[in-house]
Design an enzyme around this catalytic site. Structure first.
Site, PDB file in Angstrom:
ATOM      1  N   GLU A  81       5.881  -0.569   1.224  1.00  0.00           N
ATOM      2  CA  GLU A  81       4.928  -1.096   2.192  1.00  0.00           C
ATOM      3  C   GLU A  81       5.660  -1.734   3.368  1.00  0.00           C
ATOM      4  O   GLU A  81       6.670  -2.411   3.179  1.00  0.00           O
ATOM      5  CB  GLU A  81       4.032  -2.134   1.520  1.00  0.00           C
ATOM      6  CG  GLU A  81       2.905  -2.622   2.402  1.00  0.00           C
ATOM      7  CD  GLU A  81       1.970  -3.564   1.669  1.00  0.00           C
ATOM      8  OE1 GLU A  81       0.755  -3.396   1.804  1.00  0.00           O
ATOM      9  OE2 GLU A  81       2.458  -4.465   0.964  1.00  0.00           O
ATOM     10  N   ASP A 125       0.191  -6.844  -8.078  1.00  0.00           N
ATOM     11  CA  ASP A 125       1.427  -6.347  -7.460  1.00  0.00           C
ATOM     12  C   ASP A 125       1.764  -4.940  -7.959  1.00  0.00           C
ATOM     13  O   ASP A 125       2.179  -4.083  -7.182  1.00  0.00           O
ATOM     14  CB  ASP A 125       2.589  -7.307  -7.738  1.00  0.00           C
ATOM     15  CG  ASP A 125       2.378  -8.656  -7.068  1.00  0.00           C
ATOM     16  OD1 ASP A 125       2.150  -8.668  -5.844  1.00  0.00           O
ATOM     17  OD2 ASP A 125       2.425  -9.685  -7.761  1.00  0.00           O
ATOM     18  N   ASP A 170       6.104  -2.546  -3.788  1.00  0.00           N
ATOM     19  CA  ASP A 170       5.341  -3.546  -3.039  1.00  0.00           C
ATOM     20  C   ASP A 170       6.231  -4.777  -2.947  1.00  0.00           C
ATOM     21  O   ASP A 170       6.319  -5.562  -3.882  1.00  0.00           O
ATOM     22  CB  ASP A 170       4.040  -3.879  -3.767  1.00  0.00           C
ATOM     23  CG  ASP A 170       3.244  -4.960  -3.052  1.00  0.00           C
ATOM     24  OD1 ASP A 170       3.225  -4.963  -1.807  1.00  0.00           O
ATOM     25  OD2 ASP A 170       2.645  -5.805  -3.740  1.00  0.00           O
TER      26      ASP A 170
END
Length: 190
Positions: free
Chosen positions: A66, A138, A7
């Site tokens: 992502e 996160d 991420d």
């Protein structure tokens, strides 16, 4: 198969490592890489080195990250894209294939709705991986990315090989149940 989810973020980059065997998912590790304050090149190097270290330690077989979403602030989007680029470079340097998923695809795969909020992702990640507590936001997002890839990988492989069917004589020919299909915005289209 060991999957590494990333991420990306300029201040904090989350990572999550899971093991997939059949339909079963098992938690291996998760955490964050904090780039701190300072000039941009130094912070990007921290991300690059941190992701490379995670890949070296856990030896994943594949990775997922992502995609950048377009923010209201173009400067923030640009900075996030640079952090994402540093992470991708580290993954590719570790000879890992990198799959990319939108935030909506990740939330859909983990929670069941593309409009889920962070707390819902955290809760479902903890449930799916049988964690004793909630991971940080996160780390939870990174684990969610790895879970999304674990569920999507076989379908993407089928799509990639859909146009090629091996005959009994060993030759290849067009065919297969997914021949002519492709992925567009997370959906199969013809």
């Amino acid at each position: 198969m060991i999957i590494l989810g990333i991420d990306p973020g300029l201040r904090t980059t989350g990572f999550g490592v899971i093991h997939k065997q059949g339909a079963k998912l098992r938690y291996i590790a998760s955490g964050t890489i904090k780039s701190g304050e300072g000039n941009l090149p130094t912070r990007l190097k921290v991300i690059l080195d941190g992701v490379a270290e995670v890949a070296r330690i856990y030896q994943p077989e594949c990775s997922a990250i992502e995609q950048v979403f377009v923010n209201v602030n173009p400067q923030s989007t640009l900075l996030l894209g640079q952090a994402r680029g540093a992470a991708i470079c580290a993954l590719v340097s570790a000879n890992l294939a990198v799959a990319e998923y939108s935030p909506t695809q990740i939330k859909q795969a983990v929670v069941g709705t593309g409009r889920a909020v962070k707390s819902q992702v955290q809760d479902m990640v903890a449930r799916l991986l049988s964690l004793p507590g909630l991971p940080g936001t996160d780390a939870a997002d990174a684990l969610g990315i790895a879970i999304c890839h674990a569920h999507s990988r076989e379908t993407l492989t089928l799509i990639a090989s859909a146009g090629i069917k091996t005959t009994t004589a060993g030759a290849t020919a067009p065919g297969g149940p997914l021949a002519g299909l492709r992925m567009k915005r997370g959906r199969l289209v013809g």
